[in-house]
Enzyme design. Structure first.
Site, PDB file in Angstrom:
ATOM      1  N   HIS A  33       0.875  -1.177   0.000  1.00  0.00           N
ATOM      2  CA  HIS A  33       0.000   0.000   0.000  1.00  0.00           C
ATOM      3  C   HIS A  33       0.913   1.228   0.000  1.00  0.00           C
ATOM      4  CE1 HIS A  33      -2.883   2.879   1.743  1.00  0.00           C
ATOM      5  NE2 HIS A  33      -3.849   2.000   1.499  1.00  0.00           N
TER       6      HIS A  33
ATOM      7  N   ASP B 262       3.022  -4.567   8.009  1.00  0.00           N
ATOM      8  CA  ASP B 262       1.796  -3.795   7.874  1.00  0.00           C
ATOM      9  C   ASP B 262       0.635  -4.791   7.985  1.00  0.00           C
ATOM     10  OD1 ASP B 262      -0.484  -2.603   6.928  1.00  0.00           O
ATOM     11  OD2 ASP B 262       0.449  -1.701   5.156  1.00  0.00           O
TER      12      ASP B 262
ATOM     13  N   GLN C 138      -4.389  -5.147   6.665  1.00  0.00           N
ATOM     14  CA  GLN C 138      -5.317  -5.975   5.897  1.00  0.00           C
ATOM     15  C   GLN C 138      -5.427  -7.387   6.458  1.00  0.00           C
ATOM     16  OE1 GLN C 138      -8.149  -5.574   3.601  1.00  0.00           O
ATOM     17  NE2 GLN C 138      -6.666  -3.957   3.331  1.00  0.00           N
TER      18      GLN C 138
ATOM     19  N   LYS D 226     -10.632  -1.149  10.074  1.00  0.00           N
ATOM     20  CA  LYS D 226     -10.761  -2.352   9.239  1.00  0.00           C
ATOM     21  C   LYS D 226     -11.153  -3.574  10.071  1.00  0.00           C
ATOM     22  CE  LYS D 226      -8.027  -0.594   5.516  1.00  0.00           C
ATOM     23  NZ  LYS D 226      -6.729  -0.492   4.839  1.00  0.00           N
TER      24      LYS D 226
ATOM     25  N   CYS E 213      -4.575   2.266  -3.901  1.00  0.00           N
ATOM     26  CA  CYS E 213      -3.372   2.785  -3.216  1.00  0.00           C
ATOM     27  C   CYS E 213      -2.197   1.839  -3.387  1.00  0.00           C
ATOM     28  CB  CYS E 213      -3.615   3.031  -1.735  1.00  0.00           C
ATOM     29  SG  CYS E 213      -4.862   4.245  -1.400  1.00  0.00           S
TER      30      CYS E 213
HETATM   31  C1  LIG Z   1      -5.813   0.321   4.618  1.00  0.00           C
HETATM   32  C2  LIG Z   1      -4.409  -0.016   4.505  1.00  0.00           C
HETATM   33  C3  LIG Z   1      -3.407   0.882   4.908  1.00  0.00           C
HETATM   34  C4  LIG Z   1      -3.706   2.267   5.377  1.00  0.00           C
HETATM   35  O1  LIG Z   1      -4.498   2.272   6.513  1.00  0.00           O
HETATM   36  P1  LIG Z   1      -5.096   3.633   7.093  1.00  0.00           P
HETATM   37  O2  LIG Z   1      -6.120   3.176   8.046  1.00  0.00           O
HETATM   38  O3  LIG Z   1      -5.672   4.370   5.912  1.00  0.00           O
HETATM   39  O4  LIG Z   1      -3.981   4.377   7.720  1.00  0.00           O
HETATM   40  C5  LIG Z   1      -2.099   0.467   4.820  1.00  0.00           C
HETATM   41  N1  LIG Z   1      -1.780  -0.751   4.380  1.00  0.00           N
HETATM   42  C6  LIG Z   1      -2.698  -1.651   3.993  1.00  0.00           C
HETATM   43  C7  LIG Z   1      -2.279  -3.005   3.526  1.00  0.00           C
HETATM   44  C8  LIG Z   1      -4.044  -1.305   4.036  1.00  0.00           C
HETATM   45  O5  LIG Z   1      -4.969  -2.184   3.638  1.00  0.00           O
END
Ligand SMILES: *Cc1c(COP(=O)(O)O)cnc(C)c1O
Length: 404
Positions: A121, A198, A201, A224, A362
């Site tokens: 992302h 990260d 997701q 999320k 993104c």
């Molecule tokens: C949604 C997402 C982000 C960003 O998250 P925010 O809540 O917008 O800060 C970063 N990495 C991944 C894999 C995502 O799905």
């Protein structure tokens, strides 16, 4: 027992109509819907015990502080952090990554290298590029194959004693690929490199164990995970959080301030300058409790059934191509139909009440890899149904007929 009707009844928005049709919400990778218990916890905080935390001697401040700190402990248990002060509240994944990437400015120099994967992302690319601009360090990219799987042999070749940080997502938001993060972490540690995962997701579908993974940083966003927007976490190993400088200066993060010298507060407060999102932090804990009451194994098993069903069904549509076909994936289907622009499909099925995402999600480097402008992305949650997948299928046939 997975009682889908009972679960759906927990989410008031699922009975809403959109464009005169029952809402079919398949944009869960962008944000999840919220169960009533989470909504209630926010209303309850503002109705009954709104007060600033950590400072007040008065009763409401103590109640609010306890609720906020209890939530930190819930998150500690959920992610299996060793210490509750290794859980830092942030405004979300983006904020968490920026905190770490900025902190590494104090450590890196021009000879150093940092490794990113092709399928990140933008939140897990741009802050590191900014770090490289500040320090002169080099950014190297772990390649992937056509299925959307990282090439681990290539990754191993990129690692060296110059590598200082590796940052990879646990699950790709654009493809659904579940990355073999434990292997990635083990390999990086052979060279003493830190690893940031990260988890934005993955955390809605997988319960990670940060100690078992031996990960240095793990980040996620509450929104999320059935929680509110504007709140997230940064898990960091204590030794790293001690080593990195604070991200923001201000109230709450200090031990002592004089004009000659300021000393910083202990963890976690060193990284929590200013008044935090108190109701959000509390609601995040409620969301975690809610998800655990359903059970992450149950969630993953049900979502995988949805994924298998939807994949089979959508592939019946002539000209439909799925991007991201890793054997290990979450319930995300990114696709195009022939040469139809994804936006046009999204706009037509929206008229039928179906919410999907269209575009580059993104993750432009992934779109460049496949040489496409974007995809339509249907992403499923445990409150979606097989009937909704049928509705998606019918709507896509209609859109294809109108657009081809
Ligand atoms: C949604 C997402 C982000 C960003 O998250 P925010 O809540 O917008 O800060 C970063 N990495 C991944 C894999 C995502 O799905």
């Amino acid at each position: 027992m997975f009682d889908i009707q009972k679960i759906r009844a927990d989410f008031p928005i699922l009975t809403e109509k959109v464009n005169g049709k029952p809402l079919v919400y398949l944009d869960n990778a962008a944000t999840s819907q919220k169960p009533q218990v989470v909504i209630d916890s926010i209303v309850n905080y503002y109705t009954k015990y709104n007060a600033n935390i950590h400072r007040g001697v008065h009763t409401l401040s103590q109640i609010a502080t306890n609720a906020f700190e209890e939530s930190r402990t819930k998150l500690q248990k959920h992610f299996n952090a060793k210490k509750n002060y290794e859980i830092i509240f942030t405004s979300g994944t983006t904020h968490s990554i920026n905190m770490i990437a900025t902190g590494f400015s104090a450590i890196l120099n021009a000879d150093d290298e940092v490794l990113v994967s092709t399928m990140e992302h933008h939140s897990n690319i741009v802050p590191w590029q900014m770090l490289c601009e500040r320090t002169g360090a080099k950014l190297k990219v772990i390649p992937m194959n056509n299925e959307g799987e990282l090439l681990l042999d290539e990754y191993k070749k990129l690692l060296s004693s110059k590598t200082k940080v590796v940052f990879v997502n646990h699950v790709s938001n654009a493809l659904g690929t579940i990355n073999p993060i434990k292997k990635i972490i083990t390999e990086a540690h052979k060279y003493g490199a830190a690893v940031l995962i990260d988890g934005a997701q993955s955390s809605p579908h997988i319960k990670p164990d940060v100690q078992d993974l031996d990960v240095d940083f793990y980040v996620a966003s509450a929104h999320k995970l059935c929680g509110p927007t504007g709140i997230g976490i940064l898990y960091g190993k204590e030794e790293w959080l001690q080593k990195l400088p604070p991200y923001q200066g201000g109230g709450e993060m200090i031990k002592q301030v004089t004009f000659e010298k300021t000393t910083y507060a202990d963890l976690p407060h060193k990284f929590e300058a200013g008044t935090p999102n108190i109701s959000g932090g509390i609601a995040f804990g409620v969301a975690i409790d809610y998800l655990n009451s359903i059970g992450f194994d149950n969630i993953a098993a049900y979502e995988n059934e949805l994924l298998q069903y939807a994949t089979k069904k959508l592939l019946q549509i002539e000209g439909l191509k799925i991007y991201g076909t890793s054997k290990q994936k979450t319930a995300v289907i990114s696709f195009n139909i022939g040469n139809i622009h994804p936006y046009d499909i999204g706009a037509i099925i929206d008229k039928l009440g179906i919410a999907v995402r269209t575009g580059h999600h993104c993750a432009q480097p992934i779109m460049n890899f496949y040489n496409i402008p974007g995809t339509v992305r249907a992403s499923f949650a445990f409150y979606n149904t097989f009937e909704e997948i049928d509705l998606l299928y019918e709507a896509l046939l209609k859109a294809k007929m109108m657009l081809e």
